[in-house]
Design a protein around this motif. Structure first.
Motif, PDB file in Angstrom:
ATOM      1  N   LEU A  31       0.789  -1.232   0.000  1.00 55.69           N
ATOM      2  CA  LEU A  31       0.000   0.000   0.000  1.00 55.69           C
ATOM      3  C   LEU A  31       0.819   1.279   0.000  1.00 55.69           C
ATOM      4  O   LEU A  31       0.427   2.260  -0.622  1.00 55.69           O
ATOM      5  CB  LEU A  31      -0.928   0.025   1.216  1.00 55.69           C
ATOM      6  N   VAL A  32       1.923   1.289   0.702  1.00 59.73           N
ATOM      7  CA  VAL A  32       2.638   2.552   0.868  1.00 59.73           C
ATOM      8  C   VAL A  32       3.992   2.606   0.175  1.00 59.73           C
ATOM      9  O   VAL A  32       4.672   3.621   0.264  1.00 59.73           O
ATOM     10  CB  VAL A  32       2.798   2.920   2.367  1.00 59.73           C
ATOM     11  N   ARG A  33       4.377   1.550  -0.515  1.00 63.67           N
ATOM     12  CA  ARG A  33       5.693   1.551  -1.142  1.00 63.67           C
ATOM     13  C   ARG A  33       5.876   2.720  -2.106  1.00 63.67           C
ATOM     14  O   ARG A  33       6.825   3.485  -2.003  1.00 63.67           O
ATOM     15  CB  ARG A  33       5.954   0.229  -1.862  1.00 63.67           C
ATOM     16  N   ARG A  34       4.961   2.857  -3.048  1.00 56.91           N
ATOM     17  CA  ARG A  34       5.094   3.935  -4.029  1.00 56.91           C
ATOM     18  C   ARG A  34       4.997   5.324  -3.392  1.00 56.91           C
ATOM     19  O   ARG A  34       5.822   6.194  -3.697  1.00 56.91           O
ATOM     20  CB  ARG A  34       4.079   3.775  -5.149  1.00 56.91           C
ATOM     21  N   PRO A  35       4.019   5.573  -2.487  1.00 58.95           N
ATOM     22  CA  PRO A  35       3.999   6.890  -1.841  1.00 58.95           C
ATOM     23  C   PRO A  35       5.273   7.181  -1.038  1.00 58.95           C
ATOM     24  O   PRO A  35       5.747   8.311  -1.027  1.00 58.95           O
ATOM     25  CB  PRO A  35       2.774   6.823  -0.926  1.00 58.95           C
ATOM     26  N   LEU A  36       5.835   6.167  -0.381  1.00 57.45           N
ATOM     27  CA  LEU A  36       7.077   6.375   0.362  1.00 57.45           C
ATOM     28  C   LEU A  36       8.251   6.662  -0.573  1.00 57.45           C
ATOM     29  O   LEU A  36       9.082   7.519  -0.278  1.00 57.45           O
ATOM     30  CB  LEU A  36       7.399   5.161   1.240  1.00 57.45           C
ATOM     31  N   GLU A  37       8.307   5.961  -1.710  1.00 54.72           N
ATOM     32  CA  GLU A  37       9.364   6.228  -2.684  1.00 54.72           C
ATOM     33  C   GLU A  37       9.248   7.647  -3.232  1.00 54.72           C
ATOM     34  O   GLU A  37      10.256   8.346  -3.381  1.00 54.72           O
ATOM     35  CB  GLU A  37       9.315   5.210  -3.818  1.00 54.72           C
ATOM     36  N   LYS A  38       8.028   8.085  -3.498  1.00 54.38           N
ATOM     37  CA  LYS A  38       7.789   9.447  -3.989  1.00 54.38           C
ATOM     38  C   LYS A  38       8.213  10.471  -2.932  1.00 54.38           C
ATOM     39  O   LYS A  38       8.899  11.448  -3.238  1.00 54.38           O
ATOM     40  CB  LYS A  38       6.314   9.625  -4.345  1.00 54.38           C
ATOM     41  N   LEU A  39       7.819  10.222  -1.677  1.00 57.52           N
ATOM     42  CA  LEU A  39       8.193  11.125  -0.598  1.00 57.52           C
ATOM     43  C   LEU A  39       9.710  11.164  -0.426  1.00 57.52           C
ATOM     44  O   LEU A  39      10.290  12.225  -0.207  1.00 57.52           O
ATOM     45  CB  LEU A  39       7.524  10.702   0.713  1.00 57.52           C
ATOM     46  N   ALA A  40      10.371  10.023  -0.545  1.00 51.31           N
ATOM     47  CA  ALA A  40      11.836   9.977  -0.426  1.00 51.31           C
ATOM     48  C   ALA A  40      12.493  10.828  -1.503  1.00 51.31           C
ATOM     49  O   ALA A  40      13.414  11.605  -1.220  1.00 51.31           O
ATOM     50  CB  ALA A  40      12.330   8.535  -0.505  1.00 51.31           C
ATOM     51  N   ASP A  41      12.030  10.715  -2.741  1.00 49.60           N
ATOM     52  CA  ASP A  41      12.575  11.527  -3.830  1.00 49.60           C
ATOM     53  C   ASP A  41      12.354  13.020  -3.574  1.00 49.60           C
ATOM     54  O   ASP A  41      13.258  13.837  -3.778  1.00 49.60           O
ATOM     55  CB  ASP A  41      11.950  11.130  -5.169  1.00 49.60           C
ATOM     56  N   GLU A  42      11.155  13.371  -3.120  1.00 45.19           N
ATOM     57  CA  GLU A  42      10.841  14.768  -2.828  1.00 45.19           C
ATOM     58  C   GLU A  42      11.700  15.295  -1.676  1.00 45.19           C
ATOM     59  O   GLU A  42      12.142  16.445  -1.698  1.00 45.19           O
ATOM     60  CB  GLU A  42       9.360  14.919  -2.481  1.00 45.19           C
ATOM     61  N   THR A  43      11.935  14.441  -0.679  1.00 38.94           N
ATOM     62  CA  THR A  43      12.737  14.841   0.476  1.00 38.94           C
ATOM     63  C   THR A  43      14.174  15.125   0.066  1.00 38.94           C
ATOM     64  O   THR A  43      14.752  16.145   0.457  1.00 38.94           O
ATOM     65  CB  THR A  43      12.688  13.764   1.577  1.00 38.94           C
ATOM     66  N   VAL A  44      14.759  14.247  -0.734  1.00 44.16           N
ATOM     67  CA  VAL A  44      16.140  14.452  -1.193  1.00 44.16           C
ATOM     68  C   VAL A  44      16.235  15.742  -1.997  1.00 44.16           C
ATOM     69  O   VAL A  44      17.155  16.544  -1.805  1.00 44.16           O
ATOM     70  CB  VAL A  44      16.619  13.240  -2.016  1.00 44.16           C
ATOM     71  N   ASP A  45      15.275  15.978  -2.873  1.00 46.54           N
ATOM     72  CA  ASP A  45      15.277  17.190  -3.689  1.00 46.54           C
ATOM     73  C   ASP A  45      15.140  18.438  -2.814  1.00 46.54           C
ATOM     74  O   ASP A  45      15.893  19.412  -2.987  1.00 46.54           O
ATOM     75  CB  ASP A  45      14.142  17.119  -4.712  1.00 46.54           C
TER      76      ASP A  45
END
Length: 135
Positions: A113-127
């Protein structure tokens, strides 16, 4: 990699109140106790998947200027943020990893359920982290 001295990067990111600047999910973080070192506690309110979540974080690792670890809990979930820093001349390499532990049965379905949202959040956080540190 950011164009900042390692000590400056460590000092900014290890002050967890600054998550409001570099973590796009954070709404507010306030220090509850401590001087920023081991044992310092923070209250964090974040938004994830359209829900607001409160966590109380504690600094559990603090080795200036190379390593910072903060663990947040809210009774059901544990989130542990690991940040390590290496020097490359006047630049700093940041390694950031967030580990989430969910209670049963969420821990069984969370990876789906949360894999893709967490990956998206991780990318946004690094940026956002890079933009904030280089501003």
């Amino acid at each position: 990699m950011v164009d900042r001295e390692i000590e400056d990067v460590f000092d900014f990111l290890s002050d967890f109140e600054n998550t409001e600047h570099w973590d796009p999910g954070t709404i507010e973080t306030r220090r509850l106790s401590g001087d920023g070192g081991i044992g310092t506690t923070y209250r964090n309110r974040s938004r994830f998947m359209k829900r607001e979540v409160d966590l109380e974080y504690e600094t559990i690792g603090h080795t200036r200027p190379t390593s910072f670890v903060c663990r947040g809990r809210n009774g059901r979930t544990t989130a542990t943020d690991h940040l390590t820093f290496t020097r490359d001349g006047d630049r700093t390499q940041i390694h950031y990893r967030a580990v989430f532990d969910f209670p049963f049965p969420v821990n069984v379905i969370a990876p789906v359920l949360v894999r893709r949202p967490l990956e998206k959040l991780a990318d946004e956080t690094v940026d956002q982290m890079r933009k904030t540190l280089e501003a």
